[in-house]
Scaffold this active site. Sequence first.
Site, mmCIF file in Angstrom:
data_model
loop_
_atom_site.group_PDB
_atom_site.id
_atom_site.type_symbol
_atom_site.label_atom_id
_atom_site.label_comp_id
_atom_site.label_asym_id
_atom_site.label_seq_id
_atom_site.Cartn_x
_atom_site.Cartn_y
_atom_site.Cartn_z
ATOM 1 N N TYR A 157 -0.619 5.138 -9.857
ATOM 2 C CA TYR A 157 -1.618 4.796 -10.858
ATOM 3 C C TYR A 157 -2.960 4.672 -10.176
ATOM 4 O O TYR A 157 -3.085 4.042 -9.134
ATOM 5 C CB TYR A 157 -1.264 3.475 -11.553
ATOM 6 C CG TYR A 157 -2.287 3.036 -12.578
ATOM 7 C CD1 TYR A 157 -2.410 3.710 -13.798
ATOM 8 C CD2 TYR A 157 -3.139 1.963 -12.334
ATOM 9 C CE1 TYR A 157 -3.357 3.315 -14.735
ATOM 10 C CE2 TYR A 157 -4.084 1.561 -13.275
ATOM 11 C CZ TYR A 157 -4.191 2.243 -14.474
ATOM 12 O OH TYR A 157 -5.123 1.845 -15.400
ATOM 13 N N ASP A 252 -6.478 5.471 -2.217
ATOM 14 C CA ASP A 252 -6.758 4.485 -3.256
ATOM 15 C C ASP A 252 -6.219 3.150 -2.753
ATOM 16 O O ASP A 252 -5.027 2.875 -2.833
ATOM 17 C CB ASP A 252 -6.079 4.901 -4.575
ATOM 18 C CG ASP A 252 -6.329 3.883 -5.683
ATOM 19 O OD1 ASP A 252 -6.838 2.777 -5.384
ATOM 20 O OD2 ASP A 252 -6.012 4.195 -6.839
ATOM 21 N N LYS A 280 -10.093 -4.941 -6.834
ATOM 22 C CA LYS A 280 -9.297 -6.171 -6.877
ATOM 23 C C LYS A 280 -9.765 -7.265 -5.898
ATOM 24 O O LYS A 280 -10.697 -7.990 -6.222
ATOM 25 C CB LYS A 280 -7.819 -5.832 -6.708
ATOM 26 C CG LYS A 280 -7.365 -4.932 -7.884
ATOM 27 C CD LYS A 280 -5.901 -4.840 -8.150
ATOM 28 C CE LYS A 280 -5.656 -4.185 -9.503
ATOM 29 N NZ LYS A 280 -5.110 -2.838 -9.471
#
Length: 438
Positions: A157, A252, A280
Amino acid sequence: MGKGEDVGAVIKKIRHKKNRDIYKAARRVLVGGVNSPVRAFTYTGGDPIPIRRGKGSKVYDYDGKSYIDYVLSYGVQALGHANPEITREVKKTLDSGMGFGATHELEVQLAERIQDAIPLLKKIRFVGSGTEAVMGAVRLARGATGRNKIVKFEHSYHGHADYLLAKAGSGLSTLGLPASKGVPDDFTRSTLISACGDEKQIDSIFKRYGPDIAAVLVEPVGGNSGVVPPDIKYLRKLESLTHKSGALLIFDEVITGFRFHYGSAADLFGIKPDIICLGKIIGGGLPIGAYGGSGAIMKHLAPLGEVYQASTFSGNPIVMSAGLAALRVLESYKKEYKTIECMASHLGGEFKKQAGSCGIGLTVRHFGPMFSLRFEKKEHFQDFHRILLKKGIYLAPSEYESNFVSFGHSETDIKKTIIASEEAFALIARKEGRDGQY
Ligand SMILES: *Cc1c(COP(=O)(O)O)cnc(C)c1O
């Protein structure tokens, strides 16, 4: 309240309705009662719990019940909730205004701090979310290479950009198909999908499409299909394949950045991607994303180059101050990363043992402070999740989401969780008419 009725009991009754009332009201005005789908607890078969506040390893719902939290805002709160240093910094910054659409010293400081920890990031661009970071990185890779195709991996994702909401086609096809309604086939046509770890497939993708591939996009440790521990040999292969063919390697690291040590997973594994995406943790709890790489690549980005990417809220000083405080504290915990890693692996090991002695099929995967559970039967996960919630343990509401141990967690939290899980497994076994040894 009748005469003689206990005030405490009445208050408790009123409070007890609050979770339910809030969720009911939320469903009237928010889509499915939430602002992001996994929060709806669809996978668990239960109702989600609205959370009012958090402190350290704990979150508290509106009925006043506390939970040891392993969701941590889906991996954001690496220091636990309401870290006093972050809160103090944010309050200090707030008094000077909330953003100016101009360069602020705090942006420079956060960029310098990140660069210190991840020297590969010679130039950095801050954005508002992980999704934006990956979108920026992909556009940059396409702009810098003059190529269109992107390779991503099944079950990974990377945020909700149209062309990344792609799934593998049937059979041997590597061409992406839309994984969401509302994404036209045209938008996923340049997204090639490979099974992660499949060396033959990635070789054949490069053989067939090599000169058109702008970048390979990969999570160095999978966090969005449960925890997928790294395959360093495979990552190295991606490094050399991209390098040889003139494509870029994009890591990522929205989940993995600053997760396993004070720096990137790339550094930890000794791999040099061309672009790293962050998010995050680096916002200290506030919305953030960032991407960066060498000067030679980043100079393609506007205002220096012709790859356009802009955002009103990028580099917001409040966010920057939260991020700076978070990274400062994390740096002081450099030596403690091992501790949270041990906590996660201890927890994982106990879950596995307990499930085993109750005859419940369970796979536990963990890496660093991340862990995930995959039950043989979905109902077992649902029961486990529900029972643990009742006992004040808050796990990710899906087997596909990762759980996290934070620096706010204590040995006591882990012990309490292990006691609760032991009871939960025993209850599940009993429900099936199978007595475990408990
Ligand atoms: C969370 C996540 C994203 C998306 O970040 P948002 O801030 O939710 O947009 C992208 N990639 C990975 C690996 C993530 O875990």
